[in-house]
Each structure stands twice: as structure tokens, then as C-alpha cells.
Design a protein around this motif. Structure first.
Motif, PDB file in Angstrom:
ATOM      1  N   VAL A   1      -7.695   8.378  -6.212  1.00  0.00           N
ATOM      2  CA  VAL A   1      -8.021   6.997  -6.585  1.00  0.00           C
ATOM      3  C   VAL A   1      -6.967   6.035  -6.043  1.00  0.00           C
ATOM      4  CG1 VAL A   1      -8.294   5.397  -8.524  1.00  0.00           C
ATOM      5  CG2 VAL A   1      -9.307   7.681  -8.635  1.00  0.00           C
ATOM      6  N   LEU A   2      -5.698   6.389  -6.169  1.00  0.00           N
ATOM      7  CA  LEU A   2      -4.633   5.514  -5.674  1.00  0.00           C
ATOM      8  C   LEU A   2      -4.658   5.436  -4.143  1.00  0.00           C
ATOM      9  CD1 LEU A   2      -1.661   6.413  -8.061  1.00  0.00           C
ATOM     10  CD2 LEU A   2      -3.068   4.349  -8.062  1.00  0.00           C
ATOM     11  N   ALA A   3      -4.976   6.530  -3.483  1.00  0.00           N
ATOM     12  CA  ALA A   3      -5.100   6.499  -2.024  1.00  0.00           C
ATOM     13  C   ALA A   3      -6.249   5.578  -1.612  1.00  0.00           C
ATOM     14  CB  ALA A   3      -5.329   7.909  -1.479  1.00  0.00           C
ATOM     15  N   ALA A   4      -7.341   5.601  -2.381  1.00  0.00           N
ATOM     16  CA  ALA A   4      -8.466   4.708  -2.091  1.00  0.00           C
ATOM     17  C   ALA A   4      -8.061   3.255  -2.273  1.00  0.00           C
ATOM     18  CB  ALA A   4      -9.650   5.052  -3.008  1.00  0.00           C
ATOM     19  N   LEU A   5      -7.322   2.967  -3.354  1.00  0.00           N
ATOM     20  CA  LEU A   5      -6.859   1.598  -3.587  1.00  0.00           C
ATOM     21  C   LEU A   5      -5.930   1.140  -2.467  1.00  0.00           C
ATOM     22  CD1 LEU A   5      -6.681  -0.912  -5.347  1.00  0.00           C
ATOM     23  CD2 LEU A   5      -4.879   0.217  -6.670  1.00  0.00           C
ATOM     24  N   ALA A   6      -5.025   2.032  -2.045  1.00  0.00           N
ATOM     25  CA  ALA A   6      -4.119   1.690  -0.938  1.00  0.00           C
ATOM     26  C   ALA A   6      -4.907   1.429   0.344  1.00  0.00           C
ATOM     27  CB  ALA A   6      -3.110   2.814  -0.724  1.00  0.00           C
ATOM     28  N   GLY A   7      -5.957   2.222   0.583  1.00  0.00           N
ATOM     29  CA  GLY A   7      -6.787   2.001   1.760  1.00  0.00           C
ATOM     30  C   GLY A   7      -7.506   0.665   1.723  1.00  0.00           C
ATOM     31  N   LEU A   8      -7.985   0.262   0.540  1.00  0.00           N
ATOM     32  CA  LEU A   8      -8.639  -1.040   0.400  1.00  0.00           C
ATOM     33  C   LEU A   8      -7.651  -2.177   0.654  1.00  0.00           C
ATOM     34  CD1 LEU A   8     -10.844  -0.363  -2.755  1.00  0.00           C
ATOM     35  CD2 LEU A   8     -11.668  -0.797  -0.434  1.00  0.00           C
TER      36      LEU A   8
ATOM     37  N   THR B   1       2.768 -16.220  -5.788  1.00  0.00           N
ATOM     38  CA  THR B   1       2.666 -14.802  -6.098  1.00  0.00           C
ATOM     39  C   THR B   1       1.515 -14.148  -5.333  1.00  0.00           C
ATOM     40  OG1 THR B   1       3.462 -15.248  -8.335  1.00  0.00           O
ATOM     41  CG2 THR B   1       2.424 -13.107  -7.948  1.00  0.00           C
ATOM     42  N   PRO B   2       1.789 -13.147  -4.499  1.00  0.00           N
ATOM     43  CA  PRO B   2       0.687 -12.410  -3.847  1.00  0.00           C
ATOM     44  C   PRO B   2      -0.145 -11.672  -4.896  1.00  0.00           C
ATOM     45  CG  PRO B   2       2.799 -11.983  -2.763  1.00  0.00           C
ATOM     46  CD  PRO B   2       3.112 -12.693  -4.036  1.00  0.00           C
ATOM     47  N   ILE B   3      -1.456 -11.672  -4.701  1.00  0.00           N
ATOM     48  CA  ILE B   3      -2.342 -10.992  -5.644  1.00  0.00           C
ATOM     49  C   ILE B   3      -2.019  -9.499  -5.709  1.00  0.00           C
ATOM     50  CG2 ILE B   3      -4.743 -10.330  -6.052  1.00  0.00           C
ATOM     51  CD1 ILE B   3      -5.566 -13.047  -4.939  1.00  0.00           C
ATOM     52  N   VAL B   4      -1.669  -8.907  -4.576  1.00  0.00           N
ATOM     53  CA  VAL B   4      -1.377  -7.483  -4.557  1.00  0.00           C
ATOM     54  C   VAL B   4      -0.123  -7.169  -5.367  1.00  0.00           C
ATOM     55  CG1 VAL B   4       0.065  -7.503  -2.466  1.00  0.00           C
ATOM     56  CG2 VAL B   4      -1.291  -5.461  -3.046  1.00  0.00           C
ATOM     57  N   LEU B   5       0.785  -8.134  -5.525  1.00  0.00           N
ATOM     58  CA  LEU B   5       1.974  -7.915  -6.353  1.00  0.00           C
ATOM     59  C   LEU B   5       1.579  -7.786  -7.822  1.00  0.00           C
ATOM     60  CD1 LEU B   5       5.029  -7.694  -6.630  1.00  0.00           C
ATOM     61  CD2 LEU B   5       5.142 -10.192  -6.732  1.00  0.00           C
ATOM     62  N   ILE B   6       0.589  -8.553  -8.262  1.00  0.00           N
ATOM     63  CA  ILE B   6       0.090  -8.428  -9.629  1.00  0.00           C
ATOM     64  C   ILE B   6      -0.537  -7.053  -9.832  1.00  0.00           C
ATOM     65  CG2 ILE B   6      -1.502  -9.372 -11.341  1.00  0.00           C
ATOM     66  CD1 ILE B   6       0.833 -11.201 -10.702  1.00  0.00           C
ATOM     67  N   VAL B   7      -1.333  -6.609  -8.844  1.00  0.00           N
ATOM     68  CA  VAL B   7      -1.938  -5.275  -8.917  1.00  0.00           C
ATOM     69  C   VAL B   7      -0.858  -4.208  -9.014  1.00  0.00           C
ATOM     70  CG1 VAL B   7      -3.358  -3.597  -7.680  1.00  0.00           C
ATOM     71  CG2 VAL B   7      -3.994  -6.016  -7.661  1.00  0.00           C
ATOM     72  N   LEU B   8       0.168  -4.336  -8.180  1.00  0.00           N
ATOM     73  CA  LEU B   8       1.251  -3.358  -8.155  1.00  0.00           C
ATOM     74  C   LEU B   8       2.022  -3.366  -9.470  1.00  0.00           C
ATOM     75  CD1 LEU B   8       2.648  -1.288  -6.340  1.00  0.00           C
ATOM     76  CD2 LEU B   8       4.123  -3.122  -5.504  1.00  0.00           C
TER      77      LEU B   8
ATOM     78  N   TYR C   1       0.821  -1.211   0.000  1.00  0.00           N
ATOM     79  CA  TYR C   1       0.000   0.000   0.000  1.00  0.00           C
ATOM     80  C   TYR C   1       0.853   1.257   0.000  1.00  0.00           C
ATOM     81  CZ  TYR C   1       0.649  -1.234   4.938  1.00  0.00           C
ATOM     82  OH  TYR C   1       1.184  -1.633   6.141  1.00  0.00           O
ATOM     83  N   ILE C   2       2.046   1.202   0.599  1.00  0.00           N
ATOM     84  CA  ILE C   2       2.957   2.351   0.545  1.00  0.00           C
ATOM     85  C   ILE C   2       3.469   2.534  -0.884  1.00  0.00           C
ATOM     86  CG2 ILE C   2       5.135   3.310   1.368  1.00  0.00           C
ATOM     87  CD1 ILE C   2       2.889   3.303   3.430  1.00  0.00           C
ATOM     88  N   LEU C   3       3.776   1.436  -1.572  1.00  0.00           N
ATOM     89  CA  LEU C   3       4.248   1.521  -2.952  1.00  0.00           C
ATOM     90  C   LEU C   3       3.159   2.064  -3.868  1.00  0.00           C
ATOM     91  CD1 LEU C   3       6.254  -1.832  -3.212  1.00  0.00           C
ATOM     92  CD2 LEU C   3       7.151   0.481  -2.869  1.00  0.00           C
ATOM     93  N   ILE C   4       1.904   1.682  -3.617  1.00  0.00           N
ATOM     94  CA  ILE C   4       0.793   2.216  -4.415  1.00  0.00           C
ATOM     95  C   ILE C   4       0.684   3.729  -4.211  1.00  0.00           C
ATOM     96  CG2 ILE C   4      -1.718   2.229  -4.663  1.00  0.00           C
ATOM     97  CD1 ILE C   4      -1.650  -0.782  -3.954  1.00  0.00           C
TER      98      ILE C   4
END
Length: 429
Positions: A295-302, A238-245, A54-57
Motif C-alpha cells: 500500500v505504501l509503495a502504491a502511495l509513493a508511486g502515485l 505547505t506542500p500537500i504531500v508534507l501533510i500526507v507524510l 516518495y522516498i520517505l513514504i
């Protein structure tokens, strides 16, 4: 020997970009030794990715804002507020997760539009607007949650923050083969893209890297990606969040490097007045940057809420500081106009490795804050030093000290008075 000198000269001129990459490697090696090899254990590498996702996002959006010459202090509070909204929608209102996610992203866009309007069209400095936003959305978080946490969330949402891609081997293999396939494929694609870009630059006679440095850099990055692939495949995959990132990095790197919007963003930070005179709609660009940041802050919050499986009143606290630090450590200039998405990712990884390594060593939060503050100060100090060195011609003296065979040509007009320089005059009709 000439190839080595050419590479050294090129590295000297690219000290900013090369320095952060070298710093990341040295920090990883240092903590690998201090932690007796725990840092690069497969499970810890996976935790490192998930815990800092979430910090990287946030760092992706933050570096774009900083490139344009602004700052956003509200992203941590916005992330916490979106987590609270997700909790109310899913747990209290009974919304499906696939409906709550786009709704939360839309709220993030509206938050960004609210702040972007005051900054772009009213003309209030971003520091003031986002400082107010930090207080506003922290207060709204407490109001929405009524100062109590909300839990639990459905498994589909939790997978966004801590889930993994399915194991195609069914758990019977030492390595998770889907991760191996993705990692090898990504490495090949990166190498092919690097070679393709080099050929294009050569075709149009643009400035290019020396062959020796290009080959060394590309081989090292490929080896690094394959090593990370092996470590992830040795644990749970592979973590799913890594694919998102990864998708975000690819999309935003292309956006900043190959689009009109990206060039306009750099122009704003480079020289706002010149950008306005050249016809760039600076207010529109600024407004869109803050909508994107929302939008990116919202994604990081999710992602953060999904990983904790809980919406908390204190969620997102301090995220803005880590995101800003990642952008500056990654090479973004304080004055704007300079920075890259890849650099922000490296800066975020440096912060993540520091946090993880110091936690393994058992250092308290007091010493962790002290060390991270010093690292940030050194990174910005290095940026100022590098800029002053370039402005004073320090790069030339370094090259001369290396005794390169092709020093920069002297300016033949340097010692002439202004009157001796010919001035072109338009001929009359």
C-alpha cells in the motif's frame, strides 16, 4: 557539573539514536557552507521536501519490514507499476482521480498480499520473493505502458505530488499564515506530548532522560520545526504531500510504539523462534507487513507520478535502494529487531540533503553514487561498532573515563564458579 556528566553518560548509552541526528545537522551545515547558503533557501527547502517525499513514504514501510528481519527489493518496481496503472485508468479509461487513487492503493495491497503469501506461508526468503517481484513488476510496467509514457494528469492528482495548501492571506502577506499556524501548532503539540510522556515514565519509575538533555533536545527540535515553518511560509506555504507524510509518520509511530502489532513486529526481528514459542502468529504478522508495504509503495508511486505529471516506463527505478539506505542510516539493525519510523525519516532526510547538496554543487551521478555508498557503509559499520561496544562493555569504560560519580555496580557473583551460585529448587508437596 553533575547534570552535565549525567547527560554525557546518557548520550553514551544512546549513541545510535543521537548519532544519526547529529549527522543530519552536520551534513546540513556542511552543504549550507559549500553551497553558499543555497541549501536552506526557502524555495530549495520546499523542493527538498517535495522531491524526497516518495522516498520517505517508502522508508516508513521499509523500516517496519527490516525491523521484522526481512527486506523488500521490489518497492521501486511496484511504485512504477502503480504509476502506470494510474495513467491507464485516468488518461486512457477516463476514470475520475478520486476513484483511481483508492483503486491503485487496492492494487498495491494485492501486490503486497501476493508477495507476503510466498514469504509468510510458503516460506521462501523475502530476498528471493521480492527480487522476483522487482523483475515481475518492472516487466508489467513496460507491458502496461507499452514502453511509452502517459501524460497529462488532472490538476487534482498533480496537487498530490506538487500542490500546496491554499494561501489564506490571498498572497498579500510576506509569510503564508496557514503554514505558520500549522507549524506553531505542531511544535506546541510535540512539546506537550514530550512533557506528558516524560511525566508518565517518571510516574511508573521507568528509565528516563536526564533533565538537562531532555530540555536541550526538546528546545532544539522545537527551534528546528519553527525554522522549517518559517522557510516554507516564506515561499509558497505547505506542500500537500508534507501533510500526507506527517499523518503517516504520526500514525505509524503510534502503531509501532503503542500497538500489539508493533510489539509483535519487533519480536519477530528480535528472535523469531522465541516469538513463535510465545504465541505470536508470526506468519500473520509477516503477511500484514508486506500488505502494508504494498500500500505504501502504491502511495509513493502515485506521489511520484503526480509530481512528474507523467507515468514513465523507468518510473521507480532505484527507489528501493534509497528506501533501504534511509532505514539503515536511520538506525535500523541489519539483523532486525531495532529501528524506528522517526529514525527512518532522519535517514531519508540525510539521503535527500546529500542528493540535493551534491546536485547544487554540480557533482556528477558517478560521484553522487560513490558518496552515498560510502555513507551507507559507514552507517552500517557504526551500527556494528556500537553493538560490539555494548556487548563488550565499552559503554562502561567510556563512562569511567568521563569519571562519573555513579559507575555501574560490580557483579558480586562474577568471579564465583557455577557451583557456588544458589539454584532455587521447587519444594515437594
Amino acid at each position: 557539573m553533575s547534570a552535565l556528566r549525567e547527560s554525557l553518560g546518557f548520550l553514551t548509552s544512546r549513541l545510535r539514536q543521537v548519532g544519526i541526528f547529529v549527522a543530519l545537522i552536520l551534513i546540513v551545515l556542511l552543504f549550507q557552507i559549500l553551497t553558499d547558503g543555497i541549501l536552506l533557501e526557502p524555495q530549495n527547502v520546499t523542493n527538498l521536501v517535495v522531491q524526497n517525499s516518495y522516498i520517505l513514504i517508502l522508508a516508513i514501510g521499509m523500516v517496519m519490514v527490516i525491523i521484522a528481519g526481512h527486506i523488500d527489493l521490489s518497492v521501486g518496481s511496484v511504485a512504477g507499476f502503480i504509476g502506470a496503472c494510474a495513467g491507464v485508468m485516468i488518461v486512457h479509461w477516463g476514470w475520475e482521480w478520486w476513484l483511481a487513487i483508492p483503486a491503485c492503493l487496492l492494487i498495491g495491497a494485492l501486490v503486497g498480499a501476493w508477495q507476503g503469501y510466498w514469504i509468510a506461508y510458503v516460506g521462501i526468503p523475502a530476498f528471493i520473493v521480492t527480487l522476483a517481484g522487482m523483475l515481475i513488476f518492472r516487466g508489467l510496467t513496460l507491458i502496461v505502458l507499452k514502453n511509452q509514457q502517459i501524460t497529462p494528469f488532472p490538476g487534482e492528482l498533480r496537487a498530490l505530488g506538487g500542490g500546496f495548501l491554499p494561501d489564506i492571506s490571498g498572497g498579500t502577506s510576506v509569510l503564508e499564515w496557514l503554514t505558520v499556524i500549522l507549524g506553531v501548532g505542531a511544535t506546541l503539540a510535540l512539546v506537550i506530548q514530550a512533557v506528558k510522556e516524560r511525566r508518565i515514565r517518571k510516574k511508573f519509575e521507568l528509565e528516563n532522560e536526564p533533565v538537562a538533555w531532555f530540555a536541550t533536545k526538546t528546545a532544539f527540535i522545537a527551534l528546528l520545526m519553527l525554522t522549517i515553518t518559517f522557510l516554507l511560509a516564506s515561499y509558497r506555504g505547505t506542500p500537500i504531500v508534507l501533510i500526507v507524510l506527517a499523518v503517516l509518520v504520526i500514525v505509524y509511530t503510534a502503531l509501532m510504539n503503542n500497538s500489539v502489532f508493533g510489539r509483535h513486529t519487533y519480536a519477530l526481528g528480535g528472535n523469531l523462534h522465541a516469538a513463535e514459542l510465545s504465541g505470536i502468529k508470526t506468519k500473520v504478522v509477516t503477511f500484514r507487513l508486506f500488505v502494508n508495504m504494498g500500500v505504501l509503495a502504491a502511495l509513493a508511486g502515485l506521489v511520484f507520478t503526480a509530481r512528474l505529471n507523467s507515468a514513465q516506463p523507468a518510473g521507480g527505478t532505484g527507489f528501493e535502494l534509497d528506501a533501504i539506505a534511509a532505514a539503515f542510516i536511520g538506525g535500523a539493525a541489519v539483523t532486525g529487531g531495532i529501528g524506528t519510523v522517526a529514525g527512518a525519516m532522519i535517514g531519508g532526510l540525510i539521503m535527500g540533503v546529500l542528493n540535493n547538496g551534491m546536485s547544487i554543487l554540480g557533482l556528477g551521478t558517478d560521484y553522487q553514487q560513490l558518496i552515498k555508498g560510502l555513507v551507507l557503509l559507514l552507517a552500517v559499520g557504526f551500527d556494528i561498532f556500537n553493538k560490539n561496544r555494548s556487548g563488550k562493555g565499552g559503554g562502561i569504560s567510556i563512562i569511567e573515563r568521563l569519571k562519573l560519580k555513579t559507575p555501574p555496580a560490580a557483579d558480586v557473583d562474577a568471579g564465583k564458579p557455577a557451583a557456588e551460585h544458589p539454584v532455587p529448587v521447587a519444594a515437594g508437596k
